[in-house]
Enzyme design. Sequence first.
Site, mmCIF file in Angstrom:
data_model
loop_
_atom_site.group_PDB
_atom_site.id
_atom_site.type_symbol
_atom_site.label_atom_id
_atom_site.label_comp_id
_atom_site.label_asym_id
_atom_site.label_seq_id
_atom_site.Cartn_x
_atom_site.Cartn_y
_atom_site.Cartn_z
ATOM 1 N N ASN A 1 -6.346 11.982 0.402
ATOM 2 C CA ASN A 1 -5.460 11.212 1.281
ATOM 3 C C ASN A 1 -6.317 10.359 2.200
ATOM 4 O O ASN A 1 -7.548 10.447 2.181
ATOM 5 C CB ASN A 1 -4.557 12.151 2.085
ATOM 6 C CG ASN A 1 -3.425 11.402 2.775
ATOM 7 O OD1 ASN A 1 -2.674 10.666 2.133
ATOM 8 N ND2 ASN A 1 -3.297 11.563 4.083
ATOM 9 N N LYS A 2 -5.671 9.538 2.989
ATOM 10 C CA LYS A 2 -6.389 8.633 3.884
ATOM 11 C C LYS A 2 -7.488 9.371 4.642
ATOM 12 O O LYS A 2 -7.278 10.488 5.134
ATOM 13 C CB LYS A 2 -5.407 7.994 4.869
ATOM 14 C CG LYS A 2 -6.034 7.055 5.874
ATOM 15 C CD LYS A 2 -6.795 5.922 5.219
ATOM 16 C CE LYS A 2 -5.952 5.063 4.321
ATOM 17 N NZ LYS A 2 -6.717 3.991 3.656
ATOM 18 N N ARG B 1 0.845 -1.186 0.000
ATOM 19 C CA ARG B 1 0.000 0.000 0.000
ATOM 20 C C ARG B 1 0.888 1.246 0.000
ATOM 21 O O ARG B 1 2.101 1.159 0.116
ATOM 22 C CB ARG B 1 -0.907 0.007 1.238
ATOM 23 C CG ARG B 1 -0.172 -0.362 2.528
ATOM 24 C CD ARG B 1 -0.820 0.139 3.770
ATOM 25 N NE ARG B 1 -0.755 1.595 3.839
ATOM 26 C CZ ARG B 1 0.329 2.280 4.201
ATOM 27 N NH1 ARG B 1 1.470 1.665 4.484
ATOM 28 N NH2 ARG B 1 0.295 3.591 4.252
ATOM 29 N N GLY B 2 0.237 2.420 -0.123
ATOM 30 C CA GLY B 2 0.970 3.670 -0.164
ATOM 31 C C GLY B 2 1.227 4.093 -1.591
ATOM 32 O O GLY B 2 1.707 3.293 -2.409
ATOM 33 N N ARG C 1 -7.017 -0.434 -7.344
ATOM 34 C CA ARG C 1 -7.458 0.588 -6.394
ATOM 35 C C ARG C 1 -7.637 1.890 -7.180
ATOM 36 O O ARG C 1 -6.677 2.396 -7.770
ATOM 37 C CB ARG C 1 -6.462 0.791 -5.248
ATOM 38 C CG ARG C 1 -6.289 -0.440 -4.356
ATOM 39 C CD ARG C 1 -5.588 -0.092 -3.056
ATOM 40 N NE ARG C 1 -6.446 0.680 -2.176
ATOM 41 C CZ ARG C 1 -6.024 1.304 -1.071
ATOM 42 N NH1 ARG C 1 -4.741 1.254 -0.747
ATOM 43 N NH2 ARG C 1 -6.862 1.979 -0.322
ATOM 44 N N GLN D 1 -3.332 2.147 10.327
ATOM 45 C CA GLN D 1 -2.026 2.247 9.670
ATOM 46 C C GLN D 1 -1.057 3.117 10.456
ATOM 47 O O GLN D 1 0.156 2.950 10.360
ATOM 48 C CB GLN D 1 -2.179 2.798 8.249
ATOM 49 C CG GLN D 1 -2.892 1.871 7.288
ATOM 50 C CD GLN D 1 -4.353 2.205 7.144
ATOM 51 O OE1 GLN D 1 -4.991 2.659 8.093
ATOM 52 N NE2 GLN D 1 -4.918 1.996 5.956
ATOM 53 N N ASP E 1 -2.612 10.469 -2.020
ATOM 54 C CA ASP E 1 -2.812 9.390 -2.991
ATOM 55 C C ASP E 1 -3.165 9.936 -4.370
ATOM 56 O O ASP E 1 -2.985 9.255 -5.366
ATOM 57 C CB ASP E 1 -3.906 8.454 -2.503
ATOM 58 C CG ASP E 1 -3.411 7.580 -1.367
ATOM 59 O OD1 ASP E 1 -2.999 6.442 -1.633
ATOM 60 O OD2 ASP E 1 -3.413 8.045 -0.215
#
Length: 389
Positions: free
Chosen positions: A262-263, A64-65, A98, A211, A252
């Site tokens: 972003n998250k 991820r990331g 994704r 996370q 992201d």
Amino acid sequence: MGDQYEVSEAGVEALTIPSLRWEEPPEGPVLVLLDQTRLPAEEVELVCTDVPALVGAIRTLAVRGAPLLGIAGAYGVALAAVRGFDVEEAVEALAQARPTAVNLGYGVRRAAAAYRTAFGEGGAQAAAAAALVEARAVHAEDIEASTRMAEHGLALLGELLPGGGHRILTHCNTGALVSGGEGTALAVALAAHRAGELRRLWVDETRPLLQGARLTAYEAARTGMAYTVLSDGAAGSLFAAGEVDAVLIGADRIAADGAVANKVGSYPLAVLARYHHVPFVVVAPTSTVDLETKEGADIEVEQRPGREVTEFSLPFAQGPGAEAGTGIPVAPLGAQAYNPAFDVTPAELVTAIVTEAGVVSPVTREGLAEVCSTSRWSKSRSGNGMMAE
């Protein structure tokens, strides 16, 4: 305030196992991933011999990331090519794994473009070799970008917060686990730590998959940073107490207008930061900037399974082979859940965007386009993504 400050038994050092690596054992090339779902309890590797395995790892967040997804996507195309699988099928599967993370498609398109060009000139074997060369280039460029972002970010902190002693709040995970190098936002915090300018790293736990608590704290401990984990809902009281000097997050996808996906949980931090007059800084490579997405409202936000909210489910807590849907229920049976993976922060709430090519501040459409044009990568208008010049 109580502090969590400890270093793992492995000592103060970088990751003992790379987040991702390409290997060529006798039985054939493989892509080896550090399974991030099992951290911090244990360091377990996943060996991907084909693209479906890699797509599964991407969807389950084993890898991820944003930057690392770009690298993984590029290597995924190379893996399909070298092993003789259908490359176009692999490209489609990887690119759709994704939807929000623009780097995934970026890496896939670069390796695919190299493959197609070489195929037309020299056939399948030459094309596979070209795809692997391009994947390695994406990997190397990310390492370089990480170093440059850390330098630019540290200089920016010095301008915004002269005197050092920074107390930085971060969200999700943005270190070596998401990068070929030392990361994005966490790389800046690490640079401040090495310069003796980091007083405290505040780590949002980052619900629902933790996370921050699992991964950022893991990286902070390994590198010797003084850190404290807090529940996401506690951030407001931390701001009110005057304990936050700056917020550093990754991204992201960044739209052409400077809006940042972003998250989920990042946008509330931006609102808090603005109210409390605290700098809100985004650190991301120019490959995360999507100039084709004109507005933040146009960003497709990935919706994750509701069980991530209604169940407490961590693979390392359940043992090897744990599957989704086998967690501990924390909501009534049949409860509906809203679980967007990301939220979008408008540009007016962002103090600066730090890239490997420089800092954009104030964040404007024109400023963002300019820093991308001066990057070593230029935006291809032919649909091939960010292509090395």
